[in-house]
Design a protein around this motif. Structure first.
Motif: not given
Lengths: 261, 515
Positions: B274-285
């Motif tokens: 949601v915060q547009l921090n896609y690369s971090d989101a990707h790692t977390n997922l």
């Protein structure tokens, strides 16, 4: 409380007649009153009417801050209003100023280029996603953001007149500043040269002299003889090997391997 | 000191015995009746508390999911009757939560079971430990939830809520460390209760204060569970701001189990996306997918994570693996997403819009709608990239037609932005109104720094995995004491030796003196 009531009535009167100075003094008095009555951040079990009055005062405060061009103050009022909009939403009747204020907040985030915050706020709106398009207050900033991200700057430019709330006007200037800078940086990368006339229209300037001063600010070379802007070609990008990074990585691997073996 | 050591030794002995027993049990693994299983679990919990070895409790809790599907009023009643002594206060209060079964039928049940199962031991006379009490409460709570039929039966639901509140109070007053693993599970059930009844927000203050207490007591299990509870409750109400603040203010215990970690990473991925921090989101997922239980065991979670994962991958500008959409568990659930991926891949705005409106309800239920609308710009970018690869010169008007843009003016700005963002390599010629693409030669390929980056990330992951597995290895408790005891014995012998030598010397001297 009686004192508060009188002040509140005064505030409404002066707000409607747009007496900004008087509003300011009344607001600060009212805020103290609200704190004393325990209504600024509602505690305990305040009555519904009191809550509505408190919300009204804060809403007027938020709009007043925009009119007096005081963005930090708007920010404060908005966070105080959050309690009323989210926690008491089931108890209080909806306020007709709620969405205009939320929308102003969204535009504010856009002009400050806080896109992440913009999306977080958008996500936490108590609206289903397809209702966003139907809500004139919310759809405006949402469309603005989409166009900004796509690069449809002309649409942003054209939409500035269609603002659903008066107070938008305050943000329009800074928003235009933002998109001009965006366009300028795109032009630097995309063109080798550009006639001054076209640059003027592309950057939404009224006349060429404005464009010229802007070009000077950005440090562009202007060829006055045939009135074109020449963008300094950045030299071939020198592909540098990130030596330091590679060395630290290799060393780290060596250390880890040492531990394993 | 000696006392303690003695005890430890005894415990050690007991543990080796336990292990033997464990093995035996595993060998003759016949499906137990629910009652027998509950009773066996009670024994395990008792053992866990007496040996201070939470391993046993964890084992009991692992069977919880399977067990809770098989219990009913009679089973619970019988198990409680068997485990608690006759005049127990706790027993009365536990039984009061179950349905008011006629006393005669319980009697009959008792008779029945004693006839069918091997003869029961004598009724216990001592009160079982409080952990057992809470364990039963957990079972009853799940049972009530099952009976309430996902909230259809309001009566049972309010009963479950009451039970949850009372038990939380009880856990708080008991305050036993050996109870922590069960407590962690209990919080999950509490949250579920509130969620089904639809007032999750109401439970938030309770979770928050419990989380503070757990953090103070270094109660990792409960803390992990509670942080996830809170995140879930925030995200259910779309309070991303608060959730983000909670994440930044707390540290998720590293010792938490995989299921909790998987959940935590999923929530983190959501917030970051949601915060547009896609690369971090990707790692977390990605972490979440790796930690999650196998697809067949928890299909719901697996699907939810993958849905978000696909969207985040698209937002990053990547195209998800096709094999994901063929996975038997995911195929159906991801159908809408698959169509979106196709639209993004071909760069067709009209197809994208169509798919979006077709599956709008699905995306809204998944809370991915706003994320997917953000994909619009990616669709345009892909379209421009395709054009730049196939044409070396193309007029803005044609771009406009091919990408379904509204005006040439827009096209010019959009292409300009794409060039600046490094999506394509080319330039615009304004006077002639076309775009010149520098062709395939201009695109940088090969072993650039970004390859080293990707490689480095993978190596980092492998190393971390190795280190974590080393850390996760378990050693028997107090094993070093044996060595210490050996060492002490050796020292003793040495002392004796020295003494003997000294005495011997003396002897020699004496002897010498005599002569």
């Amino acid at each position: 409380m009686a004192n508060l009531k009188a002040l509140y009535n005064d505030l409404q009167k002066s707000f409607n007649s747009n007496d900004l100075k008087k509003c300011g003094t009344l607001l600060s008095q009212l805020k103290i009153g609200l704190i004393e009555a325990g209504l600024l951040i509602p505690q305990g079990d305040p009555s519904l009417d009191d809550l509505i009055v408190a919300r009204d005062i804060l809403e007027i405060g938020a709009i007043w801050s925009i009119r007096t061009r005081d963005v930090p103050s708007f920010d404060r009022y908005f966070s105080q209003l959050q309690t009323f909009y989210t926690d008491y939403s089931s108890l209080l009747p909806p306020s007709k100023r709620e969405y205009p204020i939320r929308s102003l907040n969204l535009v504010r985030l856009l002009t400050q280029n806080r896109i992440a915050d913009f999306h977080t706020t958008l996500e936490s709106l108590p609206l289903p996603a397809d209702a966003i398009a139907d809500n004139p207050y919310i759809s405006h900033p949402v469309n603005l953001e989409r166009w900004l991200m796509e690069g449809s700057y002309s649409k942003v430019w054209n939409a500035r007149e269609e603002a659903p709330v008066e107070e938008y006007k305050f943000f329009v200037d800074s928003l235009m500043g933002t998109i001009r800078n965006e366009i300028a940086s795109c032009e630097e990368a995309a063109y080798e040269n550009l006639p001054l006339k076209d640059a003027t229209t592309l950057l939404f300037f009224n006349n060429q002299s404005e464009a010229l001063t802007f070009a000077k600010q950005r440090g562009w070379q202007v060829d006055l003889s045939n009135s074109t802007i020449v963008f300094a070609k950045k030299g071939e990008e020198n592909m540098e090997i990130p030596k330091e990074k590679l060395i630290t990585a290799s060393l780290a691997y060596a250390r880890e391997l040492e531990q394993i073996v | 000191m000696t006392d303690v050591e003695m005890k430890d030794k005894k415990e050690e002995d007991k543990k080796t015995e336990d292990k033997k027993e464990d093995k035996k049990e595993e060998v003759k693994k016949v499906p137990l009746t629910p009652v027998a299983e509950i009773k066996a679990n009670v024994v395990h919990i008792g053992r866990a508390v007496s040996t201070i070895e939470p391993r046993f409790t964890h084992r009991v809790l692992r069977t919880l999911t399977a067990l809770r599907k098989r219990i009913d009023d009679a089973v619970l009643r019988e198990a409680i009757e068997d485990v608690f002594p006759k005049e127990s206060q706790n027993k009365v209060s536990l039984l009061s939560w179950l349905g008011p079964a006629p006393p005669s039928s319980t009697q009959a049940m008792d008779v029945d079971s004693s006839a069918s199962t091997p003869p029961k031991g004598p009724a216990p006379t001592t009160e079982p430990i409080p952990e057992v009490d809470i364990y039963f409460r957990l079972l009853i709570l799940y049972h009530l939830l099952k009976q309430s039929n996902n909230g259809a039966d309001k009566d049972k639901l309010s009963k479950a809520k009451e039970l949850a509140q009372e038990s939380v109070q009880k856990m708080h007053t008991l305050n036993r460390r050996s109870m922590d693993p069960i407590a962690a599970k209990f919080w999950f059930a509490v949250e579920r209760t509130y969620e089904i009844s639809g007032d999750l927000a109401e439970a938030r203050p309770m979770f928050l204060s419990a989380q503070r207490t757990a953090a103070l007591r270094h109660d990792d299990d409960t803390q992990a569970s509670l942080i996830n509870r809170l995140l879930r409750s925030y995200l259910a109400y779309s309070l991303y701001d608060q959730a983000d603040k909670l994440v930044s203010k707390t540290t998720f215990p590293t010792s938490a189990g995989n299921p909790q970690l998987a959940r935590y990473h999923y929530y983190l991925g959501r917030i970051k996306a949601v915060q547009l921090n896609y690369s971090d989101a990707h790692t977390n997922l990605q972490q979440s997918i790796r930690r999650a239980p196998p697809a067949k065991v928890a299909p719901g979670f697996y699907q939810a994570v993958h849905k978000l994962f696909v969207v985040v991958e698209l937002l990053m500008g990547d195209i998800p693996d096709r094999s994901i959409f063929r996975h038997p568990v995911l195929e159906k659930a991801l159908l809408g997403y698959f169509e979106i991926v196709r639209a993004v891949r071909t760069g067709s705005l009209s197809q994208f819009q169509q798919t979006l409106s077709k599956h709008a309800a699905l995306f809204q239920a998944d809370k991915t709608h706003t994320l997917i609308t953000r994909l619009r710009q990616n669709v345009i970018k892909t379209g421009i990239r395709r054009l730049s690869l196939s044409y070396s010169l193309i007029s803005l008007k044609d771009i406009c037609v091919k990408l379904h843009l509204d005006s040439e003016e827009d096209a010019e700005y959009i292409v300009g932005k794409a060039i600046r963002d490094g999506v394509i390599d080319g330039k615009l010629v304004h006077e002639k109104g076309w775009m010149e693409c520098s062709g395939a030669g201009g695109t940088k390929r090969g072993y650039g720094p970004e390859v080293a980056d990707v490689f480095g990330r993978r190596i980092g992951y492998c190393l971390e995995l190795h280190n974590e597995s080393v850390k996760a290895m378990r050693y028997p408790l107090n094993a070093h004491r044996k060595e210490l005891a050996d060492a002490a014995g050796a020292r003793e012998r040495e002392k004796e030796l020295v003494k003997e030598i000294q005495e011997g010397d003396l002897d020699d001297e004496e002897m010498g003196g005599d002569f």
